[in-house]
Design a protein around this motif. Structure first.
Motif, PDB file in Angstrom:
ATOM      1  N   PRO A 215      51.257 -40.467 -56.261  1.00  0.00           N
ATOM      2  CA  PRO A 215      52.040 -39.523 -55.459  1.00  0.00           C
ATOM      3  C   PRO A 215      51.377 -38.159 -55.374  1.00  0.00           C
ATOM      4  O   PRO A 215      50.606 -37.763 -56.262  1.00  0.00           O
ATOM      5  N   THR A 216      51.668 -37.435 -54.294  1.00  0.00           N
ATOM      6  CA  THR A 216      51.282 -36.038 -54.213  1.00  0.00           C
ATOM      7  C   THR A 216      52.167 -35.238 -55.174  1.00  0.00           C
ATOM      8  O   THR A 216      53.229 -35.721 -55.593  1.00  0.00           O
ATOM      9  N   PRO A 217      51.765 -34.025 -55.542  1.00  0.00           N
ATOM     10  CA  PRO A 217      52.538 -33.275 -56.534  1.00  0.00           C
ATOM     11  C   PRO A 217      54.013 -33.099 -56.187  1.00  0.00           C
ATOM     12  O   PRO A 217      54.864 -33.099 -57.068  1.00  0.00           O
ATOM     13  N   GLU A 218      54.350 -32.962 -54.910  1.00  0.00           N
ATOM     14  CA  GLU A 218      55.741 -32.765 -54.540  1.00  0.00           C
ATOM     15  C   GLU A 218      56.498 -34.081 -54.390  1.00  0.00           C
ATOM     16  O   GLU A 218      57.719 -34.072 -54.210  1.00  0.00           O
ATOM     17  N   GLY A 219      55.790 -35.205 -54.436  1.00  0.00           N
ATOM     18  CA  GLY A 219      56.420 -36.490 -54.249  1.00  0.00           C
ATOM     19  C   GLY A 219      56.733 -36.819 -52.812  1.00  0.00           C
ATOM     20  O   GLY A 219      57.413 -37.806 -52.531  1.00  0.00           O
TER      21      GLY A 219
END
Length: 330
Positions: free
Chosen positions: A123-127
């Motif tokens: 996932p990207t950091p922000e989800g």
């Protein structure tokens, strides 16, 4: 070992592993509130949820993962309604399973396809986004993920890594829109810039910023890139080399560009995975073929590794520092 390390891997009747689950739990996720998700890397893939108890681990549920040979997973969503996304090496399928409904039919996000070997979902950091690394198709794809269940899942960008490269694992910088890809066959660290915004020729959703070798100049041993992790301060990226049996650490400049590689012997054979402690002061390496987990002290300022100790562990394939009770995905 210091700070608590959770190790899992392939099993046999004499070595059932920490969880006591003999289904080859080659990948695990440590979840909030003392729970663990394990993938059974079988032709009919399995996923199991375990709860930590005073006298060991309790298997709360076991279900089909929705594909063949599940090898990697991540989790998304709020603590009280987690969704696990699973990559399947055997057929390339990517599925999603709602933990509170484990045992229901998985949601298929990416259908199985000929020659596909999904190897990582990150996932990207922000989800809000999810990377899919496919070793068989030599691609990295970036998807936008919507909130709620079932997941909404839309392709943002696809990047070909080149024939014979074998993209295997990926780690995302904690603050910059940069990700680091390890290739298994071409032994490279590929730096990518990513964006979840509209993709155009001028601002692509995925683009290669640079490539550097995972091996020192003149290395002759047959070797295959394996794991990659970024330090929580965003100042270093580390990767492992199976065959060369080393950990390589690159410092990162303010733009996230790798530089100044330093190699350290992995203190074992076939370093398949590595983990950084939350404070960055230790590194653990799962040496699969030697059946050992090596622990290194790490200088967070310089990134230098100093070997401390090894512990025996049957065919370890994944190692994470014990963060049970946190909401950080290992």
């Amino acid at each position: 070992m210091d700070q608590g390390i959770f190790v899992s891997g392939y099993t046999d009747p004499q070595h059932p592993g920490t969880l006591g689950w003999d289904q080859d739990p080659s990948w695990v996720l440590l979840l909030p509130e003392g729970r663990v998700v394990a993938l059974g890397e079988k032709d009919t893939g399995l996923i199991a949820l375990f709860q930590q108890a005073p006298d060991g681990w309790v298997n709360l549920a076991t279900a089909a993962s929705g594909g063949r040979l599940p090898c990697h997973a991540c989790w998304l969503g709020p603590r009280d309604d987690l969704v696990v996304v699973v990559a399947h090496y055997g057929d390339g399928a990517v599925t999603a399973l709602r933990l509170r409904e484990l045992g229901h039919t998985p949601q298929v996000l990416v259908a199985p396809s000929e020659g596909a070997h999904a190897h990582a979902v990150v996932p990207t950091p922000e989800g809000l986004g999810l990377f899919l690394v496919d070793l068989g198709r030599n691609t990295v794809e970036l998807y936008r993920v919507g909130a709620g269940w079932p997941l909404t899942f839309s392709l943002v960008a696809s990047l070909a890594t080149g024939p014979g490269s074998g993209p295997r694992h990926l780690a995302v910088h904690p603050r910059l829109p940069v990700a680091y890809l390890v290739t298994e066959f071409s032994n490279e660290l590929v730096t990518l810039r990513w964006s979840l915004g509209p993709s155009t020729p001028q601002t692509p959703g995925l683009e290669v910023l640079g490539r550097v070798s995972l091996l020192p100049e003149g290395a002759v041993a047959e070797s295959f890139g394996a794991a990659v992790k970024v330090s929580s301060d965003g100042k270093f990226v580390l990767a492992t080399n199976r065959g060369h049996n080393s950990v390589v650490s690159f410092s990162l400049d303010s733009q996230g560009t790798p530089q100044e590689p330093v190699w350290t012997a992995s203190a074992g054979d076939w370093p398949r995975d590595l983990a950084l402690s939350p404070d960055g002061s230790q590194v653990a390496v799962a040496n699969q073929r030697s059946g050992t987990v090596a622990l290194f002290d790490r200088n967070p300022g310089t990134g230098a590794l100093q070997f401390r100790a090894t512990e025996e562990n049957h065919q370890p394939s994944v190692v994470v520092f014990n963060r049970l009770g946190s909401n950080s995905s290992p």
